[in-house]
Design a protein around this motif. Structure first.
Motif, short mmCIF file in Angstrom:
data_model
loop_
_atom_site.label_atom_id
_atom_site.label_comp_id
_atom_site.label_asym_id
_atom_site.label_seq_id
_atom_site.Cartn_x
_atom_site.Cartn_y
_atom_site.Cartn_z
N SER A 13 0.82 -1.21 0.00
CA SER A 13 0.00 0.00 0.00
C SER A 13 0.86 1.27 0.00
O SER A 13 0.56 2.23 -0.71
CB SER A 13 -0.95 -0.01 1.20
OG SER A 13 -0.25 -0.29 2.39
N VAL A 40 0.92 -10.24 -4.48
CA VAL A 40 1.14 -8.97 -3.78
C VAL A 40 -0.03 -8.71 -2.81
O VAL A 40 -1.19 -8.98 -3.12
CB VAL A 40 1.36 -7.83 -4.81
CG1 VAL A 40 0.08 -7.31 -5.38
CG2 VAL A 40 2.16 -6.70 -4.22
N PHE A 47 -8.04 -6.26 6.52
CA PHE A 47 -7.54 -5.13 7.32
C PHE A 47 -8.60 -4.05 7.34
O PHE A 47 -9.58 -4.09 6.58
CB PHE A 47 -6.20 -4.60 6.77
CG PHE A 47 -6.30 -3.78 5.53
CD1 PHE A 47 -6.58 -4.37 4.31
CD2 PHE A 47 -6.14 -2.41 5.56
CE1 PHE A 47 -6.70 -3.62 3.15
CE2 PHE A 47 -6.24 -1.64 4.40
CZ PHE A 47 -6.52 -2.25 3.20
N SER A 156 9.59 -1.42 1.67
CA SER A 156 9.61 -2.89 1.59
C SER A 156 8.96 -3.56 2.79
O SER A 156 9.10 -4.77 2.97
CB SER A 156 11.05 -3.38 1.42
OG SER A 156 11.81 -3.05 2.57
N ARG A 259 3.22 -9.96 11.37
CA ARG A 259 4.01 -9.11 12.27
C ARG A 259 3.91 -7.66 11.82
O ARG A 259 3.85 -7.39 10.62
CB ARG A 259 5.47 -9.56 12.25
CG ARG A 259 5.64 -11.03 12.64
CD ARG A 259 7.10 -11.45 12.66
NE ARG A 259 7.84 -10.95 11.52
CZ ARG A 259 9.14 -10.67 11.53
NH1 ARG A 259 9.84 -10.82 12.64
NH2 ARG A 259 9.74 -10.21 10.46
N ASP A 279 5.94 0.34 6.76
CA ASP A 279 6.48 -0.51 7.82
C ASP A 279 8.01 -0.50 7.82
O ASP A 279 8.62 -0.71 8.87
CB ASP A 279 5.98 -1.96 7.65
CG ASP A 279 4.57 -2.17 8.18
OD1 ASP A 279 3.92 -1.16 8.53
OD2 ASP A 279 4.12 -3.33 8.24
C1 LIG Z 1 -2.32 -9.37 11.15
C2 LIG Z 1 -2.16 -7.91 10.86
C3 LIG Z 1 -3.30 -7.11 10.79
C4 LIG Z 1 -3.19 -5.76 10.48
N1 LIG Z 1 -4.30 -5.00 10.38
C5 LIG Z 1 -4.22 -3.72 9.99
C6 LIG Z 1 -5.39 -2.94 9.82
O1 LIG Z 1 -6.50 -3.40 10.07
N2 LIG Z 1 -5.24 -1.64 9.39
C7 LIG Z 1 -4.01 -1.10 9.14
O2 LIG Z 1 -3.92 0.08 8.76
N3 LIG Z 1 -2.88 -1.83 9.32
C8 LIG Z 1 -2.95 -3.12 9.72
N4 LIG Z 1 -1.80 -3.85 9.88
C9 LIG Z 1 -0.51 -3.23 9.56
C10 LIG Z 1 -0.38 -3.10 8.02
O3 LIG Z 1 -0.56 -4.38 7.45
C11 LIG Z 1 0.97 -2.55 7.60
O4 LIG Z 1 1.28 -1.42 8.37
C12 LIG Z 1 0.94 -2.17 6.12
O5 LIG Z 1 0.51 -3.27 5.35
C13 LIG Z 1 2.33 -1.74 5.68
O6 LIG Z 1 2.31 -1.49 4.29
P1 LIG Z 1 3.70 -1.35 3.52
O7 LIG Z 1 3.35 -1.06 2.11
O8 LIG Z 1 4.58 -0.40 4.25
O9 LIG Z 1 4.38 -2.78 3.64
P2 LIG Z 1 3.93 -4.14 2.95
O10 LIG Z 1 2.48 -4.19 2.74
O11 LIG Z 1 4.56 -5.23 3.74
O12 LIG Z 1 4.57 -4.07 1.51
C14 LIG Z 1 5.97 -4.20 1.32
C15 LIG Z 1 6.20 -4.80 -0.05
O13 LIG Z 1 7.62 -4.85 -0.27
C16 LIG Z 1 7.93 -6.05 -0.91
N5 LIG Z 1 9.35 -6.38 -0.69
C17 LIG Z 1 9.93 -6.86 0.44
N6 LIG Z 1 11.23 -7.11 0.23
C18 LIG Z 1 11.48 -6.76 -1.06
C19 LIG Z 1 12.64 -6.79 -1.88
N7 LIG Z 1 13.83 -7.26 -1.42
N8 LIG Z 1 12.56 -6.35 -3.16
C20 LIG Z 1 11.37 -5.89 -3.65
N9 LIG Z 1 10.23 -5.88 -2.93
C21 LIG Z 1 10.29 -6.28 -1.64
C22 LIG Z 1 6.98 -7.06 -0.25
O14 LIG Z 1 6.82 -8.21 -1.04
C23 LIG Z 1 5.70 -6.23 -0.12
O15 LIG Z 1 4.85 -6.38 -1.23
C24 LIG Z 1 -1.90 -5.18 10.24
C25 LIG Z 1 -0.75 -5.98 10.33
C26 LIG Z 1 -0.89 -7.33 10.64
C27 LIG Z 1 0.34 -8.17 10.71
#
Ligand SMILES: Cc1cc2nc3c(=O)[nH]c(=O)nc-3n(C[C@H](O)[C@H](O)[C@H](O)COP(=O)(O)OP(=O)(O)OC[C@H]3O[C@@H](n4cnc5c(N)ncnc54)[C@H](O)[C@@H]3O)c2cc1C
Length: 447
Positions: A13, A40, A47, A156, A259, A279
């Motif tokens: 996201s 993805v 959520f 990531s 996590r 994150d």
């Molecule tokens: C069980 C659970 C329930 C949750 N419920 C909620 C909720 O209800 N509401 C809410 O707001 N938040 C919720 N959260 C927190 C939320 O999921 C995260 O804060 C959010 O998804 C983070 O988004 P992001 O894009 O930063 O990371 P991510 O969604 O983890 O995306 C990171 C992306 O980077 C990619 N990546 C990783 N390493 C590499 C690499 N080496 N090269 C290229 N790509 C890579 C991954 O594959 C992934 O697609 C919850 C978390 C958990 C664990």
């Protein structure tokens, strides 16, 4: 060698949202995502987003019938460990499917002009002759790929593959999260045995950091628990919770584990040619570890600076520093304050004291609704104060707990005002960080 203005690691996201906004401002943006498109956003299913956030953040609002939509509810109960005195907060929540919603955000980024390369895994940074990050190396279809970019954004997720690979002293803290800084979340998707138990809202038990909330199946529910340290520890708290909380009879359908960061974000989120969000930068809310919208808030207040930095070819730590100032003075200060309060109070208060806080009206519907901006009636404050006084007099509250709450309040005020005074330029940073470290030392970590 491929060349872009911006390379973003991760199409979750946060990465997708950042990609859309930088592409809309005319920059060439490549997102590299290690997973294939079919995977993805599959780290877990459901959520929540507060309904008011869609408009504020300009993100798609799925409705009933859309693939990403799962359910909606308004009643958010907070309950004592015995569930005798639940309090209700009204806040319209939309439940969404993570995979489908991530695809929507990916599609928006692509429609804005960003390119997403799936199954492409970040490996390392590229550096120019001055030692400044100028892109990445990645693995794509079994081959190394070099991508040059004036700005590399680490989105990531928990892995923080970019941030943790930064050289020491590059300008953004590079330490990986420890188990104390991670919320281990276990979700039990269940079918409720008795129709009278079908949910019309969620209930949260702060004492156990546990909840029951709707799921896509109106006859079902998700029973969740989150705890620092490990999944085993979270399971042990769940077992304790089951002893006092009258959970409705259910059949377990499936379990998901995930996590989420439960720690402060790095004080600085920018360095030469580098930006961190989501994150990867621990931008999760300190009340519940949710991070989808809070990361977008940080992106929203960073985009103008990133845009100007790219246009002026000044993607340096110094030029982008105002992002740190803006973030730490606003959402950063708020999260820091809440973290200090929560850690202090939750660590100090025992089972009976939690029970008493709900019974006596120290925690009330009005107080919970005030967290969403509703005014707190004077009567609510008086009831809470009376609850504290009677609690001590009747030995339902320990003096040591009240003292701990007082210390937590003092830490909360101190850390929040420090964040609001975050230095406007890197020059004052070292002294500021030393002060903040000292307050965080006192705040401690959640048990
Ligand atoms: C069980 C659970 C329930 C949750 N419920 C909620 C909720 O209800 N509401 C809410 O707001 N938040 C919720 N959260 C927190 C939320 O999921 C995260 O804060 C959010 O998804 C983070 O988004 P992001 O894009 O930063 O990371 P991510 O969604 O983890 O995306 C990171 C992306 O980077 C990619 N990546 C990783 N390493 C590499 C690499 N080496 N090269 C290229 N790509 C890579 C991954 O594959 C992934 O697609 C919850 C978390 C958990 C664990």
């Amino acid at each position: 060698m491929d060349r872009y203005d911006v390379v973003i690691i991760g199409a979750g996201s946060t990465g997708a949202y950042l990609a859309k906004h930088l592409a809309l401002r005319g920059h060439s943006v490549l997102v590299i995502e290690k997973l294939p498109k079919t995977k993805v956003g599959t780290k877990y299913d459901i959520f929540h987003i507060e309904a008011r956030e869609f408009e504020r953040l300009g993100i798609p609002r799925p409705v009933r019938g859309d693939a990403a939509w799962a359910f909606e509810f308004e009643k958010n109960y907070n309950a004592d460990p015995l569930t005798l005195y639940p309090k209700c907060q009204i806040n319209h929540i939309v439940g969404l499917h993570m995979h489908e919603y991530t695809l929507l955000l990916n599609a928006e980024a692509e429609a804005a002009g960003a390119k997403i390369l799936y199954s492409c895994e970040f490996e390392d940074f590229l550096y120019d002759e001055q030692g400044k990050i100028c892109g990445v190396t990645a693995k794509y279809r079994g081959r190394e790929k070099q991508i040059e970019a004036r700005l590399t954004a680490d989105c990531s997720g928990m892995a923080a593959v970019g941030r943790t690979r930064l050289p020491a002293d590059y300008g953004v803290e590079n330490a990986p999260l420890t188990d104390e800084d991670i919320f281990y979340v276990i979700l039990r998707y269940v079918t409720l045995a008795d129709p009278k138990d079908y949910l019309e809202g969620s209930t949260f038990w702060a004492y156990y950091k546990s909840w029951i909330a709707p799921c896509a199946d109106p006859h079902g529910a998700i029973i969740g628990i989150g705890a620092c340290h490990s999944f085993d520890y979270a399971e042990s708290v769940y077992a304790e919770m089951e002893k006092t909380v009258p959970l409705p009879p259910y059949t377990l359908e499936k379990t998901e584990r995930g996590r989420t960061p439960y720690t402060r974000s790095p004080y600085s989120m920018v360095a030469d040619g580098f930006f961190v969000s989501g994150d990867a930068g621990s931008l999760t809310k300190s009340v519940n570890g949710e991070g989808v919208t809070s990361s977008m808030v940080q992106v929203q207040l960073s985009v103008n600076t990133l845009d100007r930095a790219l246009k002026l070819n000044k993607t340096t730590r110094d030029y982008m520093w105002e992002i740190n100032k803006k973030y730490n003075a606003s959402q950063g200060a708020e999260f820091a304050m809440l973290r200090a309060l929560l850690v202090g109070v939750v660590n100090a208060a025992g089972f009976d004291e939690f029970q008493y806080a709900f019974e006596s009206g120290i925690i009330s519907d009005e107080l919970l609704n005030a967290m969403n901006g509703a005014p707190v009636p004077a009567k609510t404050i008086l009831t809470a104060l009376k609850g504290f006084v009677c609690g001590v007099a009747n030995k339902r509250l320990r003096v040591s707990t009240l003292k701990a709450a007082g210390r937590a309040l003092k830490n909360a005020v101190e850390i929040s005002s420090l964040y609001k005074k975050f230095p406007s330029a890197p020059a004052g940073y070292a002294a500021w960080a030393a002060k903040a470290d000292a307050v965080y030392e006192r705040i401690g970590k959640i048990r």
